[in-house]
Write a protein that holds these residues in place. Structure first.
Motif, PDB file in Angstrom:
ATOM      1  N   SER A  91       0.830  -1.207   0.000  1.00  7.08           N
ATOM      2  CA  SER A  91       0.000   0.000   0.000  1.00  7.08           C
ATOM      3  C   SER A  91       0.865   1.257   0.000  1.00  7.08           C
ATOM      4  CB  SER A  91      -0.921   0.001   1.222  1.00  7.08           C
ATOM      5  OG  SER A  91      -1.566   1.244   1.367  1.00  7.08           O
ATOM      6  N   ALA A  92       1.888   1.281   0.859  1.00  4.81           N
ATOM      7  CA  ALA A  92       2.780   2.446   0.930  1.00  4.81           C
ATOM      8  C   ALA A  92       3.506   2.661  -0.394  1.00  4.81           C
ATOM      9  CB  ALA A  92       3.786   2.261   2.066  1.00  4.81           C
ATOM     10  N   LEU A  93       3.901   1.578  -1.046  1.00  4.01           N
ATOM     11  CA  LEU A  93       4.567   1.702  -2.347  1.00  4.01           C
ATOM     12  C   LEU A  93       3.622   2.271  -3.407  1.00  4.01           C
ATOM     13  CD1 LEU A  93       6.595  -1.651  -2.399  1.00  4.01           C
ATOM     14  CD2 LEU A  93       7.547   0.668  -2.307  1.00  4.01           C
ATOM     15  N   ALA A  94       2.349   1.861  -3.339  1.00  3.23           N
ATOM     16  CA  ALA A  94       1.364   2.393  -4.293  1.00  3.23           C
ATOM     17  C   ALA A  94       1.222   3.905  -4.122  1.00  3.23           C
ATOM     18  CB  ALA A  94       0.016   1.697  -4.093  1.00  3.23           C
ATOM     19  N   PHE A  95       1.145   4.371  -2.884  1.00  6.26           N
ATOM     20  CA  PHE A  95       1.057   5.816  -2.634  1.00  6.26           C
ATOM     21  C   PHE A  95       2.353   6.523  -3.014  1.00  6.26           C
ATOM     22  CE2 PHE A  95      -2.610   4.762   0.061  1.00  6.26           C
ATOM     23  CZ  PHE A  95      -3.462   5.802  -0.277  1.00  6.26           C
ATOM     24  N   LEU A  96       3.476   5.883  -2.747  1.00  5.75           N
ATOM     25  CA  LEU A  96       4.773   6.496  -3.038  1.00  5.75           C
ATOM     26  C   LEU A  96       4.929   6.794  -4.525  1.00  5.75           C
ATOM     27  CD1 LEU A  96       7.616   7.327  -2.035  1.00  5.75           C
ATOM     28  CD2 LEU A  96       8.316   4.946  -2.344  1.00  5.75           C
ATOM     29  N   PHE A  97       4.442   5.891  -5.364  1.00  3.34           N
ATOM     30  CA  PHE A  97       4.623   6.044  -6.810  1.00  3.34           C
ATOM     31  C   PHE A  97       3.353   6.532  -7.515  1.00  3.34           C
ATOM     32  CE2 PHE A  97       7.858   2.837  -5.663  1.00  3.34           C
ATOM     33  CZ  PHE A  97       8.983   3.546  -6.077  1.00  3.34           C
ATOM     34  N   ALA A  98       2.339   6.941  -6.741  1.00  2.88           N
ATOM     35  CA  ALA A  98       1.071   7.377  -7.346  1.00  2.88           C
ATOM     36  C   ALA A  98       1.278   8.646  -8.165  1.00  2.88           C
ATOM     37  CB  ALA A  98       0.033   7.611  -6.264  1.00  2.88           C
ATOM     38  N   SER A  99       0.757   8.615  -9.392  1.00  2.00           N
ATOM     39  CA  SER A  99       0.794   9.804 -10.249  1.00  2.00           C
ATOM     40  C   SER A  99      -0.607  10.142 -10.743  1.00  2.00           C
ATOM     41  CB  SER A  99       1.724   9.562 -11.444  1.00  2.00           C
ATOM     42  OG  SER A  99       1.306   8.430 -12.178  1.00  2.00           O
ATOM     43  N   GLY A 100      -1.613   9.526 -10.111  1.00  2.00           N
ATOM     44  CA  GLY A 100      -2.997   9.746 -10.488  1.00  2.00           C
ATOM     45  C   GLY A 100      -3.906   8.880  -9.643  1.00  2.00           C
ATOM     46  N   LEU A 101      -5.181   8.831  -9.999  1.00  2.00           N
ATOM     47  CA  LEU A 101      -6.175   8.120  -9.200  1.00  2.00           C
ATOM     48  C   LEU A 101      -5.968   6.606  -9.096  1.00  2.00           C
ATOM     49  CD1 LEU A 101      -9.451  10.004 -10.179  1.00  2.00           C
ATOM     50  CD2 LEU A 101      -8.378   9.918  -7.930  1.00  2.00           C
ATOM     51  N   PRO A 102      -5.556   5.898 -10.168  1.00  2.00           N
ATOM     52  CA  PRO A 102      -5.512   4.437 -10.085  1.00  2.00           C
ATOM     53  C   PRO A 102      -4.697   3.910  -8.902  1.00  2.00           C
ATOM     54  CG  PRO A 102      -5.297   5.112 -12.360  1.00  2.00           C
ATOM     55  CD  PRO A 102      -5.262   6.368 -11.544  1.00  2.00           C
ATOM     56  N   LEU A 103      -3.469   4.409  -8.703  1.00  2.00           N
ATOM     57  CA  LEU A 103      -2.656   3.896  -7.608  1.00  2.00           C
ATOM     58  C   LEU A 103      -3.169   4.358  -6.245  1.00  2.00           C
ATOM     59  CD1 LEU A 103       1.062   3.909  -8.838  1.00  2.00           C
ATOM     60  CD2 LEU A 103      -0.438   1.968  -8.396  1.00  2.00           C
ATOM     61  N   LEU A 104      -3.880   5.488  -6.199  1.00  2.00           N
ATOM     62  CA  LEU A 104      -4.491   5.883  -4.935  1.00  2.00           C
ATOM     63  C   LEU A 104      -5.560   4.874  -4.522  1.00  2.00           C
ATOM     64  CD1 LEU A 104      -4.926   9.777  -5.254  1.00  2.00           C
ATOM     65  CD2 LEU A 104      -3.062   8.488  -4.198  1.00  2.00           C
ATOM     66  N   PHE A 105      -6.358   4.438  -5.485  1.00  2.00           N
ATOM     67  CA  PHE A 105      -7.363   3.415  -5.193  1.00  2.00           C
ATOM     68  C   PHE A 105      -6.709   2.097  -4.778  1.00  2.00           C
ATOM     69  CE2 PHE A 105     -10.384   6.074  -7.675  1.00  2.00           C
ATOM     70  CZ  PHE A 105     -11.415   6.082  -6.769  1.00  2.00           C
ATOM     71  N   VAL A 106      -5.670   1.709  -5.495  1.00  2.00           N
ATOM     72  CA  VAL A 106      -4.960   0.464  -5.166  1.00  2.00           C
ATOM     73  C   VAL A 106      -4.377   0.556  -3.756  1.00  2.00           C
ATOM     74  CG1 VAL A 106      -2.958  -0.957  -5.733  1.00  2.00           C
ATOM     75  CG2 VAL A 106      -4.460  -0.140  -7.555  1.00  2.00           C
TER      76      VAL A 106
END
Length: 398
Positions: A91-106
């Motif tokens: 989860s932390a990695l998804a937020f760390l590399f988020a560049s838009g909505l998809p990874l925020l949801f993940v």
């Protein structure tokens, strides 16, 4: 046949390591709270989308409770805790590399799965590792680790976002470091249950037997109102503060959300000094007063009224949670206690998600102020209904 698992460290250090892992895991679930206004500005989405992103977390929690609620009884506490921590890292990695909505949801979904797996298992682990005469204290420590971790997440994220570089990145790097330390510690703790050689995974359905149903309904109504209030403050409060009160200091936002969780922890501790018969009515009164003050704070755009109301409602929420669980456990057959408690938490996590999405929709249609006031009043009315039910039932059933 069962397999004995060798303990790398003793039970006392293992208890401390498990408590730290509990705090670290729960801390990560609320880190995004003070960051939502930054995400809104960076990615350009609405307040409604903030609530949908937040609600994704509750979906993950509910799925984990239903799918993996009994897993640690089969494969051992330590393996399940490690799995929950790995999901938290993902989860932390998804937020760390988020560049838009998809990874925020993940990221939010993975965080919810982690919390749903971790909460019950970590609590059971602490109770299992404690000596028999200190198991009540272990339950209190577990509650403190849970709510303390949830409260420290916004505080840490707010401070780093306000005073350190890379507000959407650094906090998750720190989170990953804390989680890696927790993984090492969890690897060392003793396994408090015997692991079955041929473990079976069985999804857990909702179960509320007839003899528990009246008690369940009575305690779940104030629990619903209390968790809906927590959802409001962890999802939408930062947006309220920035857009309505023009508070842009992320550290202050994190501190305000921290205060709500700290009040909830104190509310749980109050049950040590209040009789079970009086606890739930007092919890309802706290929720009613607090939510009315929150509505008044939003109406008057008063930070003081808003914060004081949130703290009073937080006290009521914490007391209602612990008193509700105690009432359910007292009425439940021992063989069904875990499943009934999980059903209770499923309802509470529905409360933390669906009503908050309703706030987001109302904010789109009528504005944030009207949505927040209406939500607070509706939840206060729900707490009032719960209070009337409690006061009109026979004394011996309270």
């Amino acid at each position: 046949m069962k397999i004995a698992v060798k303990a790398p460290v003793g039970r006392s250090p293992g208890f401390a390591l498990a408590a730290y892992a509990f705090v670290a895991a729960m801390l990560g679930t609320t880190l995004p709270t003070p960051l939502y206004p930054i995400y809104q500005q960076t990615f350009g989405f609405s307040s409604l989308m903030v609530t949908v992103i937040f609600a994704t977390y509750a979906v993950g929690v509910i799925a984990a409770l239903l799918l993996f609620g009994r897993l640690s009884d089969e494969i051992g506490r330590r393996r399940v805790l490690l799995g929950g921590l790995l999901l938290a890292v993902a989860s932390a990695l998804a937020f760390l590399f988020a560049s838009g909505l998809p990874l925020l949801f993940v990221g939010r979904l993975l965080s919810g799965l982690s919390a749903g797996i971790f909460t019950g298992t970590a609590t059971a682990t602490l109770v299992d590792l404690a000596p028999q005469e200190k198991q009540r204290q272990a339950t209190l420590i577990a509650a403190g680790a849970n709510m303390g971790g949830l409260g420290c997440g916004p505080l840490l994220a707010g401070i780093l976002a306000q005073y350190a570089p890379q507000p959407l990145r650094l906090v998750f790097i720190v989170n990953i470091v804390l989680l890696l330390l927790a993984i090492i510690g969890t690897w060392l703790i003793p396994e408090p249950v015997e692991v079955k050689e041929h473990a079976r995974w069985r999804p857990q359905g909702l179960q509320v037997p007839a003899q528990v149903r009246a008690t369940f309904i009575r305690v779940v109504i104030p629990g619903f109102a209390g968790f809906a209030m927590l959802g409001l403050f962890t999802a939408v409060a930062p947006v309220f503060l920035s857009q309505m009160l023009h508070i842009t200091n992320h550290a202050l936002t994190g501190l305000i959300v921290f205060a709500v969780f700290a009040a909830s922890t104190c509310g749980q501790l109050l049950l040590e000094h209040i009789s079970q018969r009086r606890a739930l009515p007092l919890a309802c009164i706290g929720l009613i007063i607090g939510l009315i003050m929150v509505a008044g704070g939003l109406l008057a755009r008063s930070l003081t009224l808003l914060v004081v109301g949130a703290i009073i409602a937080g006290l009521g929420q914490g007391l209602s949670l612990r008193a509700g669980l105690a009432a359910i456990n007292a009425k439940s057959p021992a063989t069904q206690r875990g499943g009934i408690s999980s059903s209770y938490f499923v309802v509470l996590y529905v409360a933390i998600s669906i009503p908050v999405i309703g706030v987001g929709i109302a904010a789109q249609l009528f504005g944030l102020q009207v949505a927040g006031i209406a939500f607070s009043i509706i939840m206060a009315i729900l707490a009032l209904i719960a209070l009337l039910i409690l006061l009109t039932q026979p004394a011996e059933q309270r």
